[in-house]
Design a protein around this motif. Structure first.
Motif, PDB file in Angstrom:
ATOM      1  N   SER A   8      58.491  93.876  33.580  1.00  0.00           N
ATOM      2  CA  SER A   8      57.684  92.964  33.918  1.00  0.00           C
ATOM      3  C   SER A   8      57.389  91.976  35.159  1.00  0.00           C
ATOM      4  CB  SER A   8      58.141  91.970  32.920  1.00  0.00           C
ATOM      5  OG  SER A   8      59.501  91.551  32.870  1.00  0.00           O
ATOM      6  N   VAL A   9      58.446  92.454  36.284  1.00  0.00           N
ATOM      7  CA  VAL A   9      58.622  91.908  36.902  1.00  0.00           C
ATOM      8  C   VAL A   9      58.295  92.482  38.251  1.00  0.00           C
ATOM      9  CG1 VAL A   9      59.882  89.589  36.530  1.00  0.00           C
ATOM     10  CG2 VAL A   9      60.784  92.342  37.121  1.00  0.00           C
ATOM     11  N   VAL A  10      57.993  93.505  38.096  1.00  0.00           N
ATOM     12  CA  VAL A  10      57.197  95.020  39.667  1.00  0.00           C
ATOM     13  C   VAL A  10      56.567  95.925  38.755  1.00  0.00           C
ATOM     14  CG1 VAL A  10      58.230  96.406  41.012  1.00  0.00           C
ATOM     15  CG2 VAL A  10      59.348  94.565  40.782  1.00  0.00           C
ATOM     16  N   GLU A  11      55.494  95.542  39.140  1.00  0.00           N
ATOM     17  CA  GLU A  11      53.854  96.403  38.388  1.00  0.00           C
ATOM     18  C   GLU A  11      53.379  97.158  40.167  1.00  0.00           C
ATOM     19  OE1 GLU A  11      50.689  93.976  37.981  1.00  0.00           O
ATOM     20  OE2 GLU A  11      52.173  92.502  36.319  1.00  0.00           O
ATOM     21  N   HIS A  12      53.697  98.380  39.045  1.00  0.00           N
ATOM     22  CA  HIS A  12      52.600  99.538  39.917  1.00  0.00           C
ATOM     23  C   HIS A  12      51.496  99.782  39.435  1.00  0.00           C
ATOM     24  CE1 HIS A  12      56.827 101.785  38.381  1.00  0.00           C
ATOM     25  NE2 HIS A  12      56.948 100.318  39.277  1.00  0.00           N
ATOM     26  N   LYS A  13      50.490  99.970  39.970  1.00  0.00           N
ATOM     27  CA  LYS A  13      49.151 100.707  39.864  1.00  0.00           C
ATOM     28  C   LYS A  13      49.115 101.624  41.214  1.00  0.00           C
ATOM     29  CE  LYS A  13      47.812  96.027  37.703  1.00  0.00           C
ATOM     30  NZ  LYS A  13      47.295  95.276  38.135  1.00  0.00           N
ATOM     31  N   GLN A  14      48.541 102.672  40.319  1.00  0.00           N
ATOM     32  CA  GLN A  14      47.299 103.466  41.871  1.00  0.00           C
ATOM     33  C   GLN A  14      46.977 102.939  42.529  1.00  0.00           C
ATOM     34  OE1 GLN A  14      49.127 106.818  42.023  1.00  0.00           O
ATOM     35  NE2 GLN A  14      47.596 106.669  43.839  1.00  0.00           N
ATOM     36  N   ASP A  15      46.078 102.606  43.364  1.00  0.00           N
ATOM     37  CA  ASP A  15      44.414 102.288  43.670  1.00  0.00           C
ATOM     38  C   ASP A  15      44.262 104.104  44.658  1.00  0.00           C
ATOM     39  OD1 ASP A  15      42.975 101.378  45.517  1.00  0.00           O
ATOM     40  OD2 ASP A  15      42.641  99.540  44.316  1.00  0.00           O
ATOM     41  N   GLY A  16      42.937 104.385  43.673  1.00  0.00           N
ATOM     42  CA  GLY A  16      43.106 105.548  45.014  1.00  0.00           C
ATOM     43  C   GLY A  16      44.646 106.342  45.524  1.00  0.00           C
ATOM     44  N   ASP A  17      44.330 106.631  46.390  1.00  0.00           N
ATOM     45  CA  ASP A  17      45.847 107.096  47.357  1.00  0.00           C
ATOM     46  C   ASP A  17      47.087 106.147  47.481  1.00  0.00           C
ATOM     47  OD1 ASP A  17      44.649 106.447  49.457  1.00  0.00           O
ATOM     48  OD2 ASP A  17      44.406 108.723  50.247  1.00  0.00           O
ATOM     49  N   SER A  49      54.973 111.767  42.922  1.00  0.00           N
ATOM     50  CA  SER A  49      53.457 111.359  42.600  1.00  0.00           C
ATOM     51  C   SER A  49      53.019 111.960  43.719  1.00  0.00           C
ATOM     52  CB  SER A  49      52.853 110.504  42.093  1.00  0.00           C
ATOM     53  OG  SER A  49      51.415 110.215  42.136  1.00  0.00           O
ATOM     54  N   ALA A  50      52.098 113.218  43.685  1.00  0.00           N
ATOM     55  CA  ALA A  50      51.425 113.898  44.741  1.00  0.00           C
ATOM     56  C   ALA A  50      50.155 112.751  45.124  1.00  0.00           C
ATOM     57  CB  ALA A  50      51.514 115.081  44.736  1.00  0.00           C
ATOM     58  N   ALA A  51      50.188 112.504  44.214  1.00  0.00           N
ATOM     59  CA  ALA A  51      48.687 111.658  44.053  1.00  0.00           C
ATOM     60  C   ALA A  51      48.940 110.481  44.774  1.00  0.00           C
ATOM     61  CB  ALA A  51      48.425 110.916  43.029  1.00  0.00           C
ATOM     62  N   VAL A  52      50.326 110.080  45.164  1.00  0.00           N
ATOM     63  CA  VAL A  52      50.640 108.683  46.348  1.00  0.00           C
ATOM     64  C   VAL A  52      50.748 109.631  47.408  1.00  0.00           C
ATOM     65  CG1 VAL A  52      52.294 106.534  46.773  1.00  0.00           C
ATOM     66  CG2 VAL A  52      51.216 107.243  44.069  1.00  0.00           C
ATOM     67  N   LYS A  53      49.710 108.292  48.501  1.00  0.00           N
ATOM     68  CA  LYS A  53      49.908 109.100  50.094  1.00  0.00           C
ATOM     69  C   LYS A  53      50.546 107.281  50.883  1.00  0.00           C
ATOM     70  CE  LYS A  53      47.581 112.450  49.640  1.00  0.00           C
ATOM     71  NZ  LYS A  53      48.849 113.053  48.733  1.00  0.00           N
ATOM     72  N   SER A  93      59.304 108.853  51.093  1.00  0.00           N
ATOM     73  CA  SER A  93      58.444 109.870  51.771  1.00  0.00           C
ATOM     74  C   SER A  93      57.668 109.696  52.211  1.00  0.00           C
ATOM     75  CB  SER A  93      58.627 111.298  50.965  1.00  0.00           C
ATOM     76  OG  SER A  93      57.882 110.896  49.540  1.00  0.00           O
ATOM     77  N   LYS A  94      57.009 108.510  51.771  1.00  0.00           N
ATOM     78  CA  LYS A  94      54.974 108.279  52.255  1.00  0.00           C
ATOM     79  C   LYS A  94      55.985 106.737  53.086  1.00  0.00           C
ATOM     80  CE  LYS A  94      54.618 110.750  48.860  1.00  0.00           C
ATOM     81  NZ  LYS A  94      53.795 110.891  47.188  1.00  0.00           N
ATOM     82  N   PRO A  95      54.385 106.300  53.596  1.00  0.00           N
ATOM     83  CA  PRO A  95      54.628 105.075  54.688  1.00  0.00           C
ATOM     84  C   PRO A  95      54.616 103.987  53.663  1.00  0.00           C
ATOM     85  CG  PRO A  95      52.242 106.654  55.632  1.00  0.00           C
ATOM     86  CD  PRO A  95      53.365 107.596  54.145  1.00  0.00           C
ATOM     87  N   GLU A 194      44.231 102.115  56.670  1.00  0.00           N
ATOM     88  CA  GLU A 194      44.056 102.673  57.863  1.00  0.00           C
ATOM     89  C   GLU A 194      44.942 103.754  58.694  1.00  0.00           C
ATOM     90  OE1 GLU A 194      43.718  98.175  59.668  1.00  0.00           O
ATOM     91  OE2 GLU A 194      43.979  99.812  61.412  1.00  0.00           O
ATOM     92  N   LEU A 195      46.431 102.859  58.118  1.00  0.00           N
ATOM     93  CA  LEU A 195      47.043 103.731  58.825  1.00  0.00           C
ATOM     94  C   LEU A 195      47.380 105.572  58.210  1.00  0.00           C
ATOM     95  CD1 LEU A 195      50.159 101.276  57.683  1.00  0.00           C
ATOM     96  CD2 LEU A 195      49.414 102.223  59.873  1.00  0.00           C
ATOM     97  N   LEU A 196      47.226 105.824  56.772  1.00  0.00           N
ATOM     98  CA  LEU A 196      46.881 106.835  56.787  1.00  0.00           C
ATOM     99  C   LEU A 196      45.349 107.515  57.663  1.00  0.00           C
ATOM    100  CD1 LEU A 196      46.612 106.669  52.326  1.00  0.00           C
ATOM    101  CD2 LEU A 196      48.674 107.700  54.250  1.00  0.00           C
ATOM    102  N   ALA A 197      43.964 107.086  57.700  1.00  0.00           N
ATOM    103  CA  ALA A 197      43.496 107.685  58.624  1.00  0.00           C
ATOM    104  C   ALA A 197      44.407 107.856  59.936  1.00  0.00           C
ATOM    105  CB  ALA A 197      42.126 106.093  58.343  1.00  0.00           C
ATOM    106  N   GLN A 198      45.109 106.971  60.480  1.00  0.00           N
ATOM    107  CA  GLN A 198      45.410 107.765  61.723  1.00  0.00           C
ATOM    108  C   GLN A 198      46.201 108.701  61.358  1.00  0.00           C
ATOM    109  OE1 GLN A 198      46.958 103.920  63.268  1.00  0.00           O
ATOM    110  NE2 GLN A 198      45.156 102.931  63.287  1.00  0.00           N
ATOM    111  N   GLY A 199      46.927 108.767  60.352  1.00  0.00           N
ATOM    112  CA  GLY A 199      47.760 109.134  59.993  1.00  0.00           C
ATOM    113  C   GLY A 199      49.360 109.557  60.854  1.00  0.00           C
TER     114      GLY A 199
END
Ligand code: 3H9
Length: 705
Positions: A8-17, A49-53, A93-95, A194-199
Motif C-alpha cells: 500500500s505504501v510502495v507501488e511498482h509499475k512496469q512502464d515499458g522497460d 524480471s527480464a523485462a525491467v531494464k 543489477s539494473k540502473p 536516456e540513460l538506457l539509450a546511452q548504455g
C-alpha cells in the motif's frame, strides 16, 4: 502501464522497460517498516524480471522521502533495516534512478545516494539533518556523501543539518542532472530512457573512493572540521560522532565504514540527547494543535497595523513585512515615527551590509510599509498589534482608540508580556476581538510567539493569531492569562531560586557557570545584564505592594540597581563590561554587595556544587511548569517545553524542562522539592499536578497525548 505486486505504501509499475517504484506514505513518505519492505520487494522484482531494464524511484505528494520514520526511534527495530535497504538498491543489477522533487532528507537522501543516478527537480531540498535529532546519518550517508561531495562539503552538510536546493546539489556533486519539469514521474522515465539509450553503467557510490581519492587533502579538511566542531559542539553528542564516521570513510573499506557508522548511529539512538531532540521536533509541531482549530476558520488578513515603533514594534513590523503583509506603523508624533521607521530600516540595512539583501529588495519590502501618526489611518486594517510601553493605563488608552477607529471584525492584539489582557479587552466594546501576542525580543529573530487567550476572545481570533504565527514562521504556543503567562511566570520563579542560591552562598558567577554547563547559552545574571537590570527592578517595584510579606525577598539586585548598574548598557551590572565589552568580567564590588546583604540578613554562606545549583534551578522551573499546566495556562507539558526551547535558550537537546523532568523521573524531582521545602515551605510548595502524577506513577508525557 501494468501494475505489479505492490504494497500500500510502495507501488511498482512496469512502464515499458522501466520499473517505476513510487513511495506513497503521506504526509512526507517517511521510511517506516512497510516502506522499507516495499522498496526491498521492488528491488527483487527489478532483478528478477527480464523485462525491467532500469528502475525509477519517485515519491508521491510533496516530498521525495523525508527520512527515517522518526516515530520508530526508541522502539524495538523492525527489519529490514534502512542500511540494508540502501545496500540492496545499490546492488540492483539494473540502473536505478532517484527522482528528487521535494524533500530528500536524512534516510531519503541516503536512498537517493544509493541509487546509481540522481535527477533533481526545481523544488528539491537535499539534506542530512540527523544532527538536529541527535543522530548521525545511519544508512550509509556518512560514507556515501563524502565520496560524492568531498569531505568538506559533505561534513558541513551533516554538521549543519541544513538543506540545499537542486542547483547547489548539482554543483556539490550530489545530483547528476536537473530537470525543469513539474512531473517527477515523466522526468524520471525520460531520464531512465536516456540513460538506457546511452548504455549508462551501474554506478554504485560505494565502489570507488570518488572525491576521497586525494586522501591527504581530505584528511586535512577533516582535521580542521574536527577542531572547529570540538570548539563549537557545546556538549552535543552527535557532531563529533559524525566526524568520526567521516574519518572511517577515509580509513576503512566501505563495508567496514558502514559497520562503524551503524555502531555510532545506535549509540546516538540510545542517548538522552536523541530523546530530547526528537521530543522537541514533535512538540514544536504539536503546539499548533489547539482546541479552537477544530471549529473556527481564521479571519482573512492582509493589512495590519503596529502601534509603537520602539525596538519591539519595529521587530514585529519586520516580521510582518517579511511575511508579505502590508503594514502601517503608528507613533505618537513625527519624531517618534521617524525613529520607528529608522528602527525598521536598520534591520534591512544590516542585511544589505552583510550582502544578504539588495537595495531593490529592501525598496520592494518598504513599499508595503506606511508610517503614520493618525489612528484614523488604520480604519481599514484587518489586524492590529499594539507594542507600546508596558503599562496597563497606557495600553488601555491605546485600546480605546483602536475600538473607536478600527473596522468591525478587526483583530486587536496586545504585545504585553505580563499585563492582564482581560482588563485591556474590557475597555473596548469588542472583547471577543482582543487577544495577546507576546513576541520575544528581537521580534524579527526570536521564534517564540505566545498567543495569550483571554476569557472572552472568539475562537476565530485565536486561529487567526495562529495563522499569523505561521505566516511569520514563528513557533506559536497557546497560553492563558496570568501574570507572565507561561514563560515569564516560570522565569520569575526560577530566577527567584537563583536569587536564593546567591544569598545562601553561591556567587552569581558560579550560578551562571552551572547554568551554562547545563547547556543554556547564558546564566540568569548574564541575562539580567543583557536585558537591563532596570526592567526587572521596575517590575519588582510594581509588585512590591502585592508581594506576600511572608515570602522571602532577596534585595541584592535592588542594591546593584540603586548604584545605577543596569548591565551591559551602563557598563556594569552583575558583571563589569569595560569599554563596551559584551562578555562581562566578575566584579569584586558586586561580591561585596552580596556579602553585605548576606550579613544584613544573618545568612551564613554555604557552598553549592554546580549539580546542587542545577537541582534547585530546575526543580523551581519544573514545579512552576507543573502549576502552569495544572491551572490550564499551558495546554500540555509540551507547550512549556517549546516555550523554553524557543524563547528562553533552554538547551534543545534536553527536550525542555518537562521532558527533562520525565527523564530524571518525577519522584526524584518531587523528592527534591519536598526536601527544599523544609527550608522554605512557601516558595517550594509542590505543584498539585506533580504530586498527582507521582502518586499515579505517571509522567508529564502522559498528558501530551
Ligand atoms: C533519519 O533519516 C535517520 C537515517 O539516517 C538512518 C536511519 C537508520 N518521520 O514538518 P511538517 C511528520 S532521521 C515521521 O509539519 P512541513 C510531522 O511530524 C530523519 N514523521 O511539514 C508532521 O506530522 P503531523 C531525518 C515525520 O511541510 C507531518 O509529518 N529527516 C517525519 O513543514 C508534516 O511535517 C528529518 O529530520 C519523519 N521523518 O515540513 C526530516 N517528518 O502532521 C524531518 C515529518 O502529525 N522532517 N513528519 O504533525 C522535516 O524536516 C519536515 O517535516 C519536512 C516537511 C521538511 C519534511
Amino acid at each position: 502501464m501494468t501494475a505489479e505486486a505492490s504494497t500500500s505504501v510502495v507501488e511498482h509499475k512496469q512502464d515499458g522497460d522501466v520499473l517505476l517504484v513510487s513511495v506513497n506514505n503521506p504526509p512526507v513518505n517517511a521510511l517506516g517498516a512497510a516502506v522499507r519492505q516495499g522498496l526491498m520487494a521492488a528491488m527483487e522484482q527489478a532483478d528478477a524480471s527480464a523485462a525491467v531494464k532500469a528502475v525509477v524511484i519517485v515519491g508521491q505528494g510533496k516530498a521525495f522521502i523525508a527520512g527515517a520514520d522518526i516515530r520508530e526511534f526508541g522502539k524495538p527495530p523492525v527489519q529490514p533495516f534502512l542500511p540494508d535497504v540502501c545496500n540492496r538498491i545499490e546492488a540492483c543489477s539494473k540502473p536505478v534512478v532517484a527522482v528528487i522533487h521535494g524533500a530528500a532528507l536524512g534516510g531519503g537522501l541516503e536512498i537517493a545516494m544509493s541509487a546509481h543516478y540522481r535527477l533533481a527537480l526545481p523544488g528539491a531540498k537535499l539534506g542530512l539533518p540527523e544532527v538536529s535529532l541527535g543522530l548521525v546519518p545511519g544508512a550509509g550517508g556518512t560514507q556515501r556523501a563524502p565520496r560524492l561531495m568531498g569531505v568538506k562539503a559533505a561534513t558541513e552538510l551533516m554538521l549543519s543539518g541544513q538543506q540545499i536546493g537542486a542547483k547547489a546539489g548539482l554543483a556539490a556533486g550530489l545530483v547528476d542532472k536537473l530537470d525543469d519539469g513539474a512531473d517527477p514521474v515523466a522526468a524520471g522515465l525520460a531520464y531512465a530512457r536516456e540513460l538506457l539509450a546511452q548504455g549508462a553503467p551501474l554506478r554504485p557510490v560505494s565502489a570507488t573512493p570518488g572525491r576521497l581519492a586525494d586522501k591527504a587533502a581530505a584528511q586535512a579538511e577533516l582535521d580542521a572540521l574536527r577542531a572547529d566542531t570540538a570548539k563549537k559542539s557545546r556538549g552535543l553528542f552527535s557532531p563529533l560522532k559524525i566526524i568520526d564516521c567521516v574519518q572511517a570513510a577515509l580509513d576503512l573499506p566501505f563495508a567496514e565504514g558502514l559497520k562503524f557508522e551503524r555502531a555510532q548511529f545506535l549509540a546516538c539512538i540510545d542517548s538522552p540527547q536523541r530523546a530530547g531532540l526528537i521530543h522537541a521536533f514533535f512538540a514544536e509541531r504539536e503546539t499548533a494543535k489547539i482546541p479552537e482549530a477544530r471549529a473556527a476558520q481564521p479571519r482573512a488578513f492582509s493589512k495590519i497595523a503596529i502601534i509603537g515603533g520602539g525596538t519591539m514594534g519595529a521587530g514585529i513590523t519586520v516580521s510582518a513585512l517579511d511575511a508579505g503583509l502590508v503594514v502601517t506603523m503608528i507613533e505618537r508624533d513625527a519624531e517618534s515615527i521617524a525613529r520607528g521607521q529608522a528602527n525598521v530600516e536598520k534591520v534591512y540595512n544590516g542585511l544589505i551590509a552583510k550582502g544578504r539583501m539588495s537595495e531593490e529588495a529592501k525598496a520592494a519590502i518598504m513599499a508595503r510599509y506606511t508610517p503614520s501618526t493618525r489612528y484614523d489611518d488604520i480604519a481599514d486594517v484587518d489586524l492590529v498589534i499594539e507594542a507600546v510601553f508596558e503599562d496597563l493605563e497606557v495600553k488601555k488608552a491605546v485600546f480605546k482608540e483602536l475600538d473607536r477607529v478600527c473596522k468591525s471584525g478587526a483583530v486587536l492584539a496586545t504585545n504585553t508580556s505580563y499585563l492582564d489582557i482581560d482588563a485591556i479587552a474590557a475597555v473596548t466594546s469588542r472583547p471577543q476581538d482582543v487577544i495577546g501576542l507576546h513576541f520575544f525580543s528581537p521580534a524579527n529573530i526570536m521564534k517564540l510567539l505566545e498567543i495569550v487567550v483571554p476569557a472572552k476572545v472568539a475562537p476565530d481570533v485565536v486561529t487567526t493569531a495562529f495563522e499569523l504565527a505561521k505566516k511569520m514562521k514563528k513557533v506559536p504556543v497557546r497560553a492563558g492569562v496570568c501574570d507572565g503567562f507561561i514563560g515569564n511566570r516560570i522565569l520569575a520563579t526560577y530566577k527567584q531560586a537563583a536569587d536564593y542560591l546567591m544569598e545562601d552562598g553561591a556567587s552569581p558567577y558560579e550560578i551562571d557557570e552551572a547554568v551554562r554547563g547545563f547547556g543554556f547559552a547564558m546564566g540568569p545574571f548574564q541575562v539580567t545584564d543583557l536585558a537591563g537590570g532596570d526592567i526587572g527592578w521596575a517590575t519588582r517595584k510594581r509588585r512590591a505592594a502585592t508581594r506576600d510579606p511572608k515570602a522571602r525577598y532577596v534585595e541584592i539586585a535592588d542594591r546593584i540597581c540603586e548604584n545605577g548598574w543596569f548591565g551591559q548598557k551602563t557598563g556594569r551590572g552583575f558583571y563589569l563590561y569595560p569599554q563596551g565589552a559584551r562578555i562581562g568580567q566578575p566584579d569584586p564590588e558586586v561580591l561585596a554587595i552580596v556579602d553585605a546583604e548576606r550579613a544584613r540578613k544573618g545568612v551564613t554562606p554555604r557552598p553549592f556544587t554546580a549539580e546542587e545549583i542545577m537541582r534547585r534551578y530546575m526543580a523551581a522551573m519544573v514545579n512552576e511548569g507543573a502549576k502552569v499546566v495544572g491551572e490550564g495556562i499551558a495546554l500540555r507539558p509540551l507547550d512549556v517545553d517549546v516555550t523554553f526551547i524557543s524563547g528562553y535558550g533552554f538547551p534543545r537537546h534536553r527536550g525542555g524542562p518537562m521532558k527533562w523532568a520525565d527523564m530524571q523521573g518525577l519522584p526524584k524531582v518531587l523528592a527534591d522539592i519536598e526536601a527544599f521545602a523544609k527550608e522554605d515551605a512557601l516558595f517550594w510548595k509542590p505543584a498539585p499536578l506533580l504530586q498527582k502524577l507521582v502518586a499515579e506513577g505517571k509522567d508529564f508525557e502522559s498528558l501530551n497525548k
